[in-house]
Design a protein around this motif. Structure first.
Motif, PDB file in Angstrom:
ATOM      1  N   PRO A  55       1.387  -5.929   8.776  1.00 36.55           N
ATOM      2  CA  PRO A  55       2.668  -6.540   8.400  1.00 36.55           C
ATOM      3  C   PRO A  55       3.114  -7.662   9.328  1.00 36.55           C
ATOM      4  CG  PRO A  55       2.825  -4.141   8.368  1.00 36.55           C
ATOM      5  CD  PRO A  55       1.504  -4.481   9.005  1.00 36.55           C
TER       6      PRO A  55
ATOM      7  N   PRO B  59       6.170  -0.592   4.424  1.00 38.84           N
ATOM      8  CA  PRO B  59       5.568  -0.019   5.638  1.00 38.84           C
ATOM      9  C   PRO B  59       6.593   0.617   6.577  1.00 38.84           C
ATOM     10  CG  PRO B  59       4.684  -2.213   5.221  1.00 38.84           C
ATOM     11  CD  PRO B  59       5.822  -2.007   4.249  1.00 38.84           C
TER      12      PRO B  59
ATOM     13  N   CYS C 235      -0.503  -7.793   4.580  1.00 41.79           N
ATOM     14  CA  CYS C 235      -0.078  -6.880   3.502  1.00 41.79           C
ATOM     15  C   CYS C 235      -0.268  -7.542   2.132  1.00 41.79           C
ATOM     16  CB  CYS C 235       1.392  -6.502   3.653  1.00 41.79           C
ATOM     17  SG  CYS C 235       1.747  -5.583   5.159  1.00 41.79           S
TER      18      CYS C 235
ATOM     19  N   TRP D 164       8.538   1.788  14.247  1.00 40.52           N
ATOM     20  CA  TRP D 164       7.982   2.686  13.223  1.00 40.52           C
ATOM     21  C   TRP D 164       6.726   3.395  13.757  1.00 40.52           C
ATOM     22  CZ3 TRP D 164       9.972   4.225   8.605  1.00 40.52           C
ATOM     23  CH2 TRP D 164       9.119   4.916   7.732  1.00 40.52           C
TER      24      TRP D 164
ATOM     25  N   GLY E 236       9.613   1.894   5.228  1.00 40.27           N
ATOM     26  CA  GLY E 236      10.454   2.774   4.411  1.00 40.27           C
ATOM     27  C   GLY E 236      11.837   2.267   4.060  1.00 40.27           C
TER      28      GLY E 236
ATOM     29  N   CYS F  94      -2.129   1.015   0.891  1.00 40.68           N
ATOM     30  CA  CYS F  94      -1.757   0.821   2.296  1.00 40.68           C
ATOM     31  C   CYS F  94      -2.213   2.003   3.153  1.00 40.68           C
ATOM     32  CB  CYS F  94      -0.244   0.665   2.381  1.00 40.68           C
ATOM     33  SG  CYS F  94       0.360   0.564   4.060  1.00 40.68           S
TER      34      CYS F  94
ATOM     35  N   LEU G 127       8.187  -3.023  13.549  1.00 41.38           N
ATOM     36  CA  LEU G 127       6.930  -2.331  13.259  1.00 41.38           C
ATOM     37  C   LEU G 127       6.590  -1.350  14.388  1.00 41.38           C
ATOM     38  CD1 LEU G 127       4.512  -1.978  11.321  1.00 41.38           C
ATOM     39  CD2 LEU G 127       3.305  -3.703  12.677  1.00 41.38           C
TER      40      LEU G 127
ATOM     41  N   GLY H 262      10.073   7.450   1.807  1.00 40.06           N
ATOM     42  CA  GLY H 262      10.125   6.063   2.268  1.00 40.06           C
ATOM     43  C   GLY H 262       9.009   5.818   3.271  1.00 40.06           C
ATOM     44  N   GLY H 263       8.085   4.913   2.948  1.00 42.70           N
ATOM     45  CA  GLY H 263       6.985   4.580   3.857  1.00 42.70           C
ATOM     46  C   GLY H 263       5.923   5.642   3.987  1.00 42.70           C
ATOM     47  N   SER H 264       5.887   6.601   3.066  1.00 39.90           N
ATOM     48  CA  SER H 264       4.879   7.667   3.172  1.00 39.90           C
ATOM     49  C   SER H 264       4.433   8.169   1.809  1.00 39.90           C
ATOM     50  CB  SER H 264       5.445   8.819   4.007  1.00 39.90           C
ATOM     51  OG  SER H 264       4.623   9.961   3.897  1.00 39.90           O
TER      52      SER H 264
ATOM     53  N   THR I  13       8.447   3.733  -1.322  1.00 38.57           N
ATOM     54  CA  THR I  13       7.269   4.424  -0.799  1.00 38.57           C
ATOM     55  C   THR I  13       6.343   3.477  -0.050  1.00 38.57           C
ATOM     56  OG1 THR I  13       7.324   5.995  -2.631  1.00 38.57           O
ATOM     57  CG2 THR I  13       5.233   5.779  -1.448  1.00 38.57           C
TER      58      THR I  13
ATOM     59  N   MET J   7      -1.308   2.616   6.183  1.00 35.90           N
ATOM     60  CA  MET J   7      -0.208   3.142   6.989  1.00 35.90           C
ATOM     61  C   MET J   7       0.596   4.140   6.153  1.00 35.90           C
ATOM     62  SD  MET J   7       1.684   0.897   9.780  1.00 35.90           S
ATOM     63  CE  MET J   7       2.993   0.118   8.914  1.00 35.90           C
ATOM     64  N   VAL J   8       0.896   3.762   4.921  1.00 36.15           N
ATOM     65  CA  VAL J   8       1.702   4.624   4.049  1.00 36.15           C
ATOM     66  C   VAL J   8       0.884   5.836   3.566  1.00 36.15           C
ATOM     67  CG1 VAL J   8       2.873   4.728   1.806  1.00 36.15           C
ATOM     68  CG2 VAL J   8       3.236   2.768   3.314  1.00 36.15           C
ATOM     69  N   ALA J   9      -0.368   5.602   3.148  1.00 37.10           N
ATOM     70  CA  ALA J   9      -1.135   6.674   2.512  1.00 37.10           C
ATOM     71  C   ALA J   9      -1.900   7.539   3.511  1.00 37.10           C
ATOM     72  CB  ALA J   9      -2.108   6.083   1.486  1.00 37.10           C
TER      73      ALA J   9
END
Ligand code: SF4
Ligand code: SF4
Ligand code: SF4
Ligand code: SF4
Lengths: 263, 385
Positions: A190, B358, A168, A225, B360, A178, A222, B63-65, B355, A180-182
């Motif tokens: 991570p 990873p 990361c 998630w 959130g 990122c 992780l 969060g995370g997204s 955001t 994963m986020v986007a």
């Protein structure tokens, strides 16, 4: 007493694909600088000339998979002032450590006509499991800039500057958003050690974990998630954790936690 | 928070005037940088043409997204902040400090006299302007001034934009750092989408006023100004998160051994992403390198993170080995110790750390949980799930 001779470098191979040794050949321009500084005393991939030990620095590629390997790595250790294990095979057992999850005799019986001629160990093991290792350089394959850094560090008697933090941080340093986020792409970054300059995320892919676990990996969080937010199946998780670094304790244990889980 | 007051004598600009603004700034020798879409997110990069802006796009953050979505208009600034912050232009993530070469009788420095670019930032949000001012206080503090930062900062031209919407992870209103921009900009814009697409522009500096004079404009009407104020006030009302600041420092110091730290450590990956995206996190490390021949040595400056083991490494080991110690260090510094150190909360409420975590993890939820437990209320569920 200090001698005038150049330090002697040796490159050894065990069970592996030669990719890490190729990283050294791939140095091209820098390779000339390397041979100016060291005598390449043993490197079958590059030259046929072989020089007897002792060696100042041994780079060892590959994992230990046969009884003969164990003998040879002990001899190499004896003959080497510093021994650096290079690549996922030498530091975690490599992709061939998938055998560690099954019965190697069954595999041998399925593959070979005469499995009785096959002398092999039950497990594919990293070098450090058999001899003392001065430094482990991670990666599948290793990063040539990191390899040059390690060689330079040993030549000049300093500590190699090889970070052990997450991928990361490399994503952020280069400014890659990122994945994963986007984009909701499952990424091992991570929990994976830096070294590749976040190559895969820069191309929209999740990290595959080539450099093995980072310094303080929280794989359980992780994977929770991945399961709950990204909808990854237990099989996806097991497969993601069982690649080049499958034999590493951290990835192995986490994969086993999902081995018998169902959707 | 009351309605935002515009100062100076506001102008109204047509959309086409914004291209002229870019052109004029470039003609003055500025490298213009602004928001653009790259890899599915709005990032900051060199901006030549208004068409390169994320026109008609917005971001949906949690969060995370983070996801981009189409707006039903052609707004140029209809989104909030993304994964980049301006700090990467003012204080680059990796910077060579010096290089030295061995000589017969010692060594000589090889000086790299490339002057840093003169930047004009286009679209700086209120929270980000506060963050830049926080960095000023850190990097330009008397004897400890970072000369490279100072050069970049003193040359900087800031075109700020008032937020017309707030994101789900934004909480500037509760910190008083937005959504309307405060002093420190050269030009501040408010985008008006009702009726004719136009911008209310205010100069905040002499050079800002001079640049504004050179581009086509008219005086803003009372209606323009009222609409601009209403737009900002609406963003303030629709803020996704908030942080209670009353007695925050004391609350945190009292709860240094709270079990909540252990709970968040179960989820925290110690990946460091939060610190890297935070516009006020300023830590860096100094790294020395030698080449193979030992003839050339270099010293580099690199962004660092309090989530790495190396960060707290002294003599024989790391001081903060557990995730608990590291997360607590980060949050405590941002929200409490920063106040002792710099006289302000170290968070500007931009929501990036929420955001772009990873998994959130939410700084506002963690602070709120400590407060709720202390006052005997039920502990809220972690916001990540
Ligand atoms: S893409 Fe992967 S490695 Fe990069 S910041 Fe995201 S989670 Fe970390
Ligand atoms: S701590 Fe989080 S919300 Fe606060 S300024 Fe940093 S990134 Fe933004
Ligand atoms: S935190 Fe406030 S100023 Fe910053 S982007 Fe969000 S609404 Fe705008
Ligand atoms: S809070 Fe989130 S972003 Fe920060 S280190 Fe922990 S997991 Fe990473």
């Amino acid at each position: 007493m200090a001698t005038q001779r150049k330090p002697r470098l040796a490159v050894w191979k065990f069970a592996s694909c030669d990719g890490c040794q190729l990283s050294l050949l791939d140095c091209e321009e820098e390779l000339l600088a390397v041979v100016e500084q060291v005598e390449i005393a043993y490197f079958l991939e590059a030259s046929r000339a072989v020089v007897e030990g002792p060696y100042d620095l041994s780079l060892v590629e590959g994992s230990i998979t046969t009884p003969a390997d164990i003998e040879r790595i002990r001899e190499i250790r004896e003959a080497s002032r510093f021994l650096v294990a290079i690549g996922a095979c030498a530091t975690a057992g490599g992709i061939q450590a998938l055998r560690n999850f099954g019965d190697v005799r069954e595999f041998a019986a399925a593959v070979y006509a005469h499995p009785e001629y096959i002398e092999t160990l039950k497990r594919s093991a990293p070098i450090a499991e058999h001899v003392f290792v001065d430094f482990e350089l991670r990666g599948c394959p290793i990063n040539k800039h990191q390899l040059l850094e390690v060689i330079a560090a040993y030549l000049h008697g300093r500590k190699p500057n090889i970070p052990t933090y997450s991928v990361c941080i490399e994503c952020k340093l280069r400014g890659t958003p990122c994945v994963m986020v986007a984009a909701g792409v499952a990424c091992l970054g991570p929990v994976t050690q830096a070294g590749c300059h976040a190559l895969c995320p820069a191309y929209g892919r999740g990290c595959f974990g080539c450099y093995g676990p980072m310094e303080t990996p929280n794989t359980a969080s992780l994977m929770t998630w991945w399961r709950e937010q990204l909808g990854a199946s237990p099989q996806t998780i097991v497969r993601a954790l069982r690649t080049y670094n499958a034999g590493n304790e951290v990835f192995r244990k986490e994969s086993e936690a999902y081995e018998h889980a169902h959707d | 928070m009351g309605a935002y007051e515009l100062d100076g004598s506001p102008y109204a600009l047509e959309r086409a005037a914004l291209q002229e603004l870019l052109d004029v700034l470039r003609a003055h020798g500025y490298t213009t940088v602004g928001p653009q879409i790259e890899h599915g997110a709005i990032v900051y990069d060199e901006l030549h043409r208004i068409e390169e802006l994320p026109i008609g796009w917005t971001d949906v953050q949690e969060g995370g997204s983070y996801r981009l979505e189409r707006r039903n208009d052609d707004a140029l600034f209809g989104y909030n902040v993304g994964p980049h912050s301006w700090k990467r232009f003012l204080s680059p993530p990796l910077r060579l400090l010096w290089r030295a070469r061995k000589t017969e009788d010692g060594f000589e420095f090889v000086v790299d006299e490339e002057p840093p670019p003169r930047y004009a930032f286009i679209g700086v949000r209120a929270c980000e302007l506060h963050a830049i001012q926080q960095l000023d206080a850190i990097y330009m503090a008397g004897a400890a001034t970072d000369k490279d930062y100072q050069r970049r900062r003193e040359a900087l031209f800031i075109v700020a934009v008032n937020c017309g919407k707030a994101g789900n992870t934004c909480f500037c209103a509760s910190l008083g750092t937005g959504p309307g921009v405060g002093p420190g900009y050269d030009i501040a814009l408010t985008e008006l989408l009702d009726g004719e697409h136009r911008f209310v522009a205010v100069a905040g500096s002499v050079r800002g006023a001079e640049i504004l004079e050179t581009i086509p404009h008219r005086s803003a009407t009372d209606a323009d100004i009222a609409l601009a104020e209403a737009t900002i006030a609406q963003a303030a009302r629709r803020m996704g998160r908030s942080l209670e600041t009353a007695g925050l420092k004391e609350l945190l110091y009292r709860n240094i051994d709270h079990p909540r730290w252990e709970a968040v450590a179960q989820r925290c990956l110690t990946c460091g992403a939060c610190t890297m995206v935070c516009p006020t996190c300023f830590c860096f490390s100094i790294e020395d390198a030698t080449d193979l021949s030992g003839q050339v040595a270099e010293r580099w400056r690199r962004f660092d993170s309090c989530f790495t083991l190396a960060f707290s490494f002294i003599s024989s080991g790391s001081v903060r080995t557990s995730a608990k110690a590291r997360y607590r260090q980060w949050l405590m510094h941002k929200l409490a110790a920063w106040q002792d150190q710099f006289g302000a909360i170290g968070c500007v409420g931009c929501g990036r750390c929420i955001t772009w975590c990873p998994v959130g993890i939410d700084i506002t939820a963690e602070a709120a949980a400590l407060r709720a437990e202390e006052s005997g209320q039920l502990q809220p569920e972690p916001a990540a799930v």
